[in-house]
Write a protein that holds these residues in place. Structure first.
Motif, PDB file in Angstrom:
ATOM      1  N   LEU A 298      -2.018   5.319   0.097  1.00 43.36           N
ATOM      2  CA  LEU A 298      -0.718   5.683   0.655  1.00 43.36           C
ATOM      3  C   LEU A 298      -0.012   6.725  -0.210  1.00 43.36           C
ATOM      4  O   LEU A 298       0.530   7.702   0.312  1.00 43.36           O
ATOM      5  CB  LEU A 298       0.159   4.432   0.799  1.00 43.36           C
ATOM      6  CG  LEU A 298       1.578   4.682   1.311  1.00 43.36           C
ATOM      7  CD1 LEU A 298       1.541   5.201   2.750  1.00 43.36           C
ATOM      8  CD2 LEU A 298       2.411   3.434   1.195  1.00 43.36           C
ATOM      9  N   VAL A 299      -0.030   6.544  -1.523  1.00 44.67           N
ATOM     10  CA  VAL A 299       0.605   7.511  -2.421  1.00 44.67           C
ATOM     11  C   VAL A 299      -0.086   8.863  -2.341  1.00 44.67           C
ATOM     12  O   VAL A 299       0.574   9.911  -2.292  1.00 44.67           O
ATOM     13  CB  VAL A 299       0.624   6.979  -3.872  1.00 44.67           C
ATOM     14  CG1 VAL A 299       1.047   8.062  -4.848  1.00 44.67           C
ATOM     15  CG2 VAL A 299       1.544   5.787  -3.985  1.00 44.67           C
ATOM     16  N   LEU A 300      -1.409   8.872  -2.304  1.00 48.49           N
ATOM     17  CA  LEU A 300      -2.129  10.148  -2.188  1.00 48.49           C
ATOM     18  C   LEU A 300      -1.839  10.840  -0.860  1.00 48.49           C
ATOM     19  O   LEU A 300      -1.705  12.067  -0.803  1.00 48.49           O
ATOM     20  CB  LEU A 300      -3.630   9.922  -2.360  1.00 48.49           C
ATOM     21  CG  LEU A 300      -4.089   9.534  -3.758  1.00 48.49           C
ATOM     22  CD1 LEU A 300      -5.599   9.326  -3.779  1.00 48.49           C
ATOM     23  CD2 LEU A 300      -3.676  10.569  -4.778  1.00 48.49           C
ATOM     24  N   PHE A 301      -1.729  10.055   0.211  1.00 48.45           N
ATOM     25  CA  PHE A 301      -1.399  10.629   1.512  1.00 48.45           C
ATOM     26  C   PHE A 301       0.004  11.241   1.502  1.00 48.45           C
ATOM     27  O   PHE A 301       0.209  12.356   1.985  1.00 48.45           O
ATOM     28  CB  PHE A 301      -1.502   9.565   2.609  1.00 48.45           C
ATOM     29  CG  PHE A 301      -1.017  10.042   3.942  1.00 48.45           C
ATOM     30  CD1 PHE A 301      -1.774  10.933   4.688  1.00 48.45           C
ATOM     31  CD2 PHE A 301       0.196   9.613   4.449  1.00 48.45           C
ATOM     32  CE1 PHE A 301      -1.325  11.387   5.916  1.00 48.45           C
ATOM     33  CE2 PHE A 301       0.650  10.056   5.669  1.00 48.45           C
ATOM     34  CZ  PHE A 301      -0.111  10.956   6.408  1.00 48.45           C
ATOM     35  N   LEU A 302       0.973  10.516   0.949  1.00 53.24           N
ATOM     36  CA  LEU A 302       2.341  11.036   0.889  1.00 53.24           C
ATOM     37  C   LEU A 302       2.442  12.256  -0.029  1.00 53.24           C
ATOM     38  O   LEU A 302       3.200  13.185   0.258  1.00 53.24           O
ATOM     39  CB  LEU A 302       3.304   9.944   0.425  1.00 53.24           C
ATOM     40  CG  LEU A 302       3.544   8.814   1.427  1.00 53.24           C
ATOM     41  CD1 LEU A 302       4.410   7.735   0.804  1.00 53.24           C
ATOM     42  CD2 LEU A 302       4.163   9.342   2.706  1.00 53.24           C
ATOM     43  N   ASN A 303       1.668  12.267  -1.113  1.00 51.60           N
ATOM     44  CA  ASN A 303       1.641  13.431  -1.991  1.00 51.60           C
ATOM     45  C   ASN A 303       1.074  14.642  -1.258  1.00 51.60           C
ATOM     46  O   ASN A 303       1.604  15.753  -1.368  1.00 51.60           O
ATOM     47  CB  ASN A 303       0.824  13.129  -3.243  1.00 51.60           C
ATOM     48  CG  ASN A 303       0.868  14.244  -4.238  1.00 51.60           C
ATOM     49  OD1 ASN A 303       1.908  14.851  -4.462  1.00 51.60           O
ATOM     50  ND2 ASN A 303      -0.254  14.521  -4.866  1.00 51.60           N
TER      51      ASN A 303
ATOM     52  N   ASP B  60      -7.150  -4.365  -5.823  1.00 53.92           N
ATOM     53  CA  ASP B  60      -5.954  -4.909  -5.175  1.00 53.92           C
ATOM     54  C   ASP B  60      -4.915  -3.841  -4.868  1.00 53.92           C
ATOM     55  O   ASP B  60      -4.073  -4.024  -4.003  1.00 53.92           O
ATOM     56  CB  ASP B  60      -5.341  -6.027  -6.016  1.00 53.92           C
ATOM     57  CG  ASP B  60      -5.039  -5.588  -7.435  1.00 53.92           C
ATOM     58  OD1 ASP B  60      -5.571  -4.556  -7.870  1.00 53.92           O
ATOM     59  OD2 ASP B  60      -4.275  -6.295  -8.117  1.00 53.92           O
ATOM     60  N   GLY B  61      -4.951  -2.697  -5.525  1.00 49.49           N
ATOM     61  CA  GLY B  61      -3.986  -1.640  -5.271  1.00 49.49           C
ATOM     62  C   GLY B  61      -4.551  -0.470  -4.486  1.00 49.49           C
ATOM     63  O   GLY B  61      -3.934   0.595  -4.424  1.00 49.49           O
ATOM     64  N   PHE B  62      -5.727  -0.656  -3.869  1.00 49.05           N
ATOM     65  CA  PHE B  62      -6.376   0.453  -3.181  1.00 49.05           C
ATOM     66  C   PHE B  62      -5.539   1.008  -2.033  1.00 49.05           C
ATOM     67  O   PHE B  62      -5.401   2.218  -1.882  1.00 49.05           O
ATOM     68  CB  PHE B  62      -7.754   0.018  -2.663  1.00 49.05           C
ATOM     69  CG  PHE B  62      -8.469   1.104  -1.914  1.00 49.05           C
ATOM     70  CD1 PHE B  62      -9.047   2.162  -2.595  1.00 49.05           C
ATOM     71  CD2 PHE B  62      -8.554   1.072  -0.534  1.00 49.05           C
ATOM     72  CE1 PHE B  62      -9.704   3.169  -1.914  1.00 49.05           C
ATOM     73  CE2 PHE B  62      -9.201   2.077   0.162  1.00 49.05           C
ATOM     74  CZ  PHE B  62      -9.783   3.128  -0.532  1.00 49.05           C
ATOM     75  N   GLY B  63      -4.970   0.136  -1.224  1.00 45.77           N
ATOM     76  CA  GLY B  63      -4.150   0.588  -0.096  1.00 45.77           C
ATOM     77  C   GLY B  63      -2.930   1.362  -0.555  1.00 45.77           C
ATOM     78  O   GLY B  63      -2.569   2.389   0.033  1.00 45.77           O
ATOM     79  N   TRP B  64      -2.277   0.869  -1.622  1.00 42.81           N
ATOM     80  CA  TRP B  64      -1.115   1.586  -2.172  1.00 42.81           C
ATOM     81  C   TRP B  64      -1.530   2.936  -2.738  1.00 42.81           C
ATOM     82  O   TRP B  64      -0.815   3.930  -2.595  1.00 42.81           O
ATOM     83  CB  TRP B  64      -0.443   0.751  -3.262  1.00 42.81           C
ATOM     84  CG  TRP B  64       0.273  -0.435  -2.729  1.00 42.81           C
ATOM     85  CD1 TRP B  64      -0.107  -1.736  -2.853  1.00 42.81           C
ATOM     86  CD2 TRP B  64       1.487  -0.433  -1.976  1.00 42.81           C
ATOM     87  NE1 TRP B  64       0.799  -2.545  -2.220  1.00 42.81           N
ATOM     88  CE2 TRP B  64       1.791  -1.773  -1.681  1.00 42.81           C
ATOM     89  CE3 TRP B  64       2.344   0.568  -1.531  1.00 42.81           C
ATOM     90  CZ2 TRP B  64       2.924  -2.131  -0.958  1.00 42.81           C
ATOM     91  CZ3 TRP B  64       3.466   0.209  -0.821  1.00 42.81           C
ATOM     92  CH2 TRP B  64       3.746  -1.121  -0.533  1.00 42.81           C
TER      93      TRP B  64
END
Length: 121
Positions: A10-15, A3-7
């Motif tokens: 997104l966090v890895l991309f922003l990092n 359920d948190g895969f998209g988040w």
């Protein structure tokens, strides 16, 4: 937990975006390649250590350096995504990984990841 895969992505991309931005900033500021690589290494190690990634007990006069660490914000956001409300099998039945979200509330921004995403962006 899917359920948190998209988040998580997104966090890895922003990092990754923040890391690239730091590298480009240091590269534009320091023209010598060897000095720029040395400065980038010192910056990354300092932010990892002071951001609470490797060490959790930091002297009070160095705590402000942790606020400059993009790794700190990404790591705390990933912890919140993975462990918020999670239940895992324990020897005595079901138990929570983080009891009553007490540890989540101690992370920067409390139990929500909005502050971490804003800091990374």
């Amino acid at each position: 937990r899917s359920d948190g895969f998209g988040w998580h992505v997104l966090v890895l991309f922003l990092n990754s975006l923040a890391a690239h931005s730091a590298g480009l900033c240091i590269g534009a500021w320091v023209r010598n390649m060897k000095r720029a690589m040395t400065l980038q290494t010192v910056y990354m190690l300092t932010t990892m250590i002071c951001g609470g990634f490797y060490v959790t007990r930091i002297p009070t006069w160095l705590e402000w350096v942790g606020d400059l660490s993009f790794i700190r914000y990404a790591y705390s956001a990933l912890i919140k995504i993975e462990y918020a409300g999670a239940h895992y099998d324990c020897p005595k039945g079901r138990c929570r990984v983080l009891g009553d979200d007490a540890q989540l509330k101690q992370l920067p921004g409390g139990p929500f990841i909005g502050i971490q995403l804003a800091a990374l962006a």
